[in-house]
Design an enzyme around this catalytic site. Structure first.
Site, mmCIF file in Angstrom:
data_model
loop_
_atom_site.group_PDB
_atom_site.id
_atom_site.type_symbol
_atom_site.label_atom_id
_atom_site.label_comp_id
_atom_site.label_asym_id
_atom_site.label_seq_id
_atom_site.Cartn_x
_atom_site.Cartn_y
_atom_site.Cartn_z
ATOM 1 N N CYS A 81 0.759 -1.229 0.035
ATOM 2 C CA CYS A 81 -0.059 0.151 0.035
ATOM 3 C C CYS A 81 0.877 1.204 0.157
ATOM 4 O O CYS A 81 1.676 1.405 -1.185
ATOM 5 C CB CYS A 81 -1.074 0.035 1.207
ATOM 6 S SG CYS A 81 -2.279 1.093 0.938
ATOM 7 N N HIS A 196 -3.619 -4.936 -0.562
ATOM 8 C CA HIS A 196 -3.431 -5.387 0.445
ATOM 9 C C HIS A 196 -3.272 -7.148 0.328
ATOM 10 O O HIS A 196 -4.712 -7.751 0.485
ATOM 11 C CB HIS A 196 -4.367 -4.927 1.621
ATOM 12 C CG HIS A 196 -4.028 -3.739 2.042
ATOM 13 N ND1 HIS A 196 -3.169 -3.104 3.124
ATOM 14 C CD2 HIS A 196 -4.986 -2.437 1.598
ATOM 15 C CE1 HIS A 196 -3.427 -2.038 3.151
ATOM 16 N NE2 HIS A 196 -4.300 -1.465 2.565
ATOM 17 N N GLU A 198 -2.569 -9.270 2.442
ATOM 18 C CA GLU A 198 -3.226 -9.780 3.701
ATOM 19 C C GLU A 198 -4.643 -9.818 4.184
ATOM 20 O O GLU A 198 -5.127 -10.381 4.737
ATOM 21 C CB GLU A 198 -2.346 -8.972 5.095
ATOM 22 C CG GLU A 198 -3.020 -7.582 5.232
ATOM 23 C CD GLU A 198 -2.513 -6.466 4.556
ATOM 24 O OE1 GLU A 198 -2.712 -5.354 4.994
ATOM 25 O OE2 GLU A 198 -1.761 -6.812 3.251
#
Length: 215
Positions: A81, A196, A198
């Site tokens: 990011c 992202h 994750e």
């Protein structure tokens, strides 16, 4: 077991990243300690908020130095990011210009779209020989951002004594509104994603496994 440091400089969604990496069987440490960050097999640089504030926070704990030192030693780094954005030469936010790490040529500017931020799941165009996207070239990933890099130019990294030699420069692109922006970047030991991983379910988990394969 491979070791990974998630760099903790106050500007990242660090807990979810730590969990996502640990789920891939990696030995993960959350720290801003220079020596640990330098010596780990992999370093993840997260980032949320404003470009300039992230750079200021990173410099306060010598994060810029550890990134340069790792890349000089050909040790993998993954920016996520705003952690991707600060790898570029500069960022322009709210009328202010901030200097980035200068590892990727180009500037980070506001997205040109009717609705900003760009938030949610989106596809991308991955390069055919990508390391990060092997096996997940057509998957969707989760984005939350208002700014992005809209071009990639050659960067002169000689002042940092970093030589990517003949490593291919691989860029993945995403379209949103009237913007076409850098969704991910790979150049030797330097990796970065605007989205992202994750938060990107199984596709994100696979991307992290792909990255871990080069550690």
């Amino acid at each position: 077991m491979k070791t990974v440091v998630v760099f903790d400089y106050g500007f990242g969604n660090v807990r979810s990243m730590v969990r996502a990496l640990a789920d891939q069987g990696l030995d993960v440490t959350l720290t801003s300690d220079y020596r640990q960050a330098l010596e780990a097999d992999g370093l993840v640089v997260p980032g949320v908020g404003a470009f300039g504030a992230c750079m200021e926070g990173l410099r306060k704990v010598s994060g810029d130095r550890v990134i340069y030192d790792r890349l000089r030693a050909e040790r993998p780094v993954l920016g996520v990011c705003v952690g991707e954005q600060i790898m570029f030469e500069e960022g322009h936010e709210h009328g202010a210009e901030s200097e980035g790490l200068g590892l990727i040529g180009g500037a980070v500017t506001k997205l040109d779209a009717d609705v900003v931020p760009h938030m949610g799941w989106d596809t991308l165009e991955a390069p055919a020989d990508s390391i990060l996207f092997a096996g997940i070239e057509h998957e969707r990933f989760y984005y939350v951002h208002s700014y992005a890099a809209h071009e990639v130019r050659p960067a002169d990294t000689s002042e940092y004594m970093i030589d990517f030699a003949d490593a291919p420069e691989r860029v993945a692109w995403c379209d949103y509104g009237r913007s076409r922006f850098v969704a991910a970047y790979e150049h030797g030991p330097l990796f970065a994603t605007q989205f992202h991983p994750e938060k990107s379910a199984q596709a994100g988990a696979k991307l992290l496994r792909n990255w871990a394969s080069v550690l």
